[in-house]
Design an enzyme around this catalytic site. Sequence first.
Site, mmCIF file in Angstrom:
data_model
loop_
_atom_site.group_PDB
_atom_site.id
_atom_site.type_symbol
_atom_site.label_atom_id
_atom_site.label_comp_id
_atom_site.label_asym_id
_atom_site.label_seq_id
_atom_site.Cartn_x
_atom_site.Cartn_y
_atom_site.Cartn_z
ATOM 1 N N ASP A 1 0.724 -1.336 -0.013
ATOM 2 C CA ASP A 1 -0.061 0.067 -0.113
ATOM 3 C C ASP A 1 0.951 1.275 0.017
ATOM 4 O OD1 ASP A 1 -2.901 1.110 0.576
ATOM 5 O OD2 ASP A 1 -1.772 2.267 1.878
ATOM 6 N N ASN B 172 -2.784 12.887 -3.588
ATOM 7 C CA ASN B 172 -3.930 13.451 -4.376
ATOM 8 C C ASN B 172 -4.337 14.713 -4.046
ATOM 9 O OD1 ASN B 172 -4.255 11.096 -6.363
ATOM 10 N ND2 ASN B 172 -5.690 10.067 -4.887
ATOM 11 N N ASP C 191 -2.150 9.506 -10.204
ATOM 12 C CA ASP C 191 -1.888 8.496 -11.276
ATOM 13 C C ASP C 191 -0.502 8.306 -11.875
ATOM 14 O OD1 ASP C 191 -4.846 8.440 -11.138
ATOM 15 O OD2 ASP C 191 -5.191 9.198 -13.176
ATOM 16 N N GLU D 261 -4.812 2.370 -4.095
ATOM 17 C CA GLU D 261 -3.264 2.337 -3.905
ATOM 18 C C GLU D 261 -2.807 1.013 -3.307
ATOM 19 O OE1 GLU D 261 -4.605 4.408 -0.085
ATOM 20 O OE2 GLU D 261 -5.466 4.221 -2.343
#
Length: 301
Positions: free
Chosen positions: A177, A185, A194, A220
């Site tokens: 993770d 973000n 991304d 993620e």
Amino acid sequence: MSEALLPQTLLASHEASPNPAALFDAQDVLRWANKAFCEAYKVQPDGHLTWSDMMRSNHASGQGAVIEADDIEAWLAATASRRGKLPHRAFEADLTDGRWIWMSETVLPDGWLMCLAIDITPLRQDSRSLRQAHAKALRASQTDALTGLANRRQGLQLLQQALAESEAWPLCVALLDLDHFKQINDSLGHAAGDQVLCDFARQMLASTRREDGCARIGGEEFLLILPAAALGQAGVIVERLLARVRQSRPLAEQPEFGYRCSAGLVEAQWGESSEVLLQRADAALYRAKAAGRDRIERDAG
């Protein structure tokens, strides 16, 4: 003919064959190729050229394999999610010289991969477009559209397959993770997020073996399947991945930006279900997060 002469005779027959043939080692380096393969893919074995480098060169030069992709790295990631994961597979492929070939790939006991191609251009092609459309749709259903890795469904299928095959044991699984991904973000935007996810997919492929399964299973979070690897060897592979991530700088407009990830690594027990195995991996990942992130927590079961 004596048995001692068989290897030389087999090699000579492949050398003289008009059908492309090649051998890649366990690290996917091209170790041998006959003249037909070298001419088809515009390569020469030098002890360093990998399959990925060969495909990048073909894509850049417009020679060799026909690769219908704007993003070659995403194409490589998607193809790597299938290459060498089964003992044998076969598929249609096109060459830029106009030939249509049937390529077979066989994984040998030592991890080497043998490629043999047959020219099927003269065969009737009435149903070819339908077969190609079906194959393309199947690949899309198995692939994460952003990163090119296997998607959740395909990743779980790969895990079920590994659990059922005795050749894959010892077997380890890691859940990974990205640390503080929401902050990436929120502060840099989803486009930057991304890019980070795609960079992590590239680091996974660069850090793992051809036989390892790599999948994005949500947001993620990623799944890594490590067949024929006990906890010690699997830990080395995952540590290598974390080290690559620490060094990565995926955003050209933010050259100082870096990111980290955490991992929960577990060794499977014979007869254990995929659900229980993933629960153990998730618990190990939670411990890694709680212990400060950017680390691996292991569980031998």
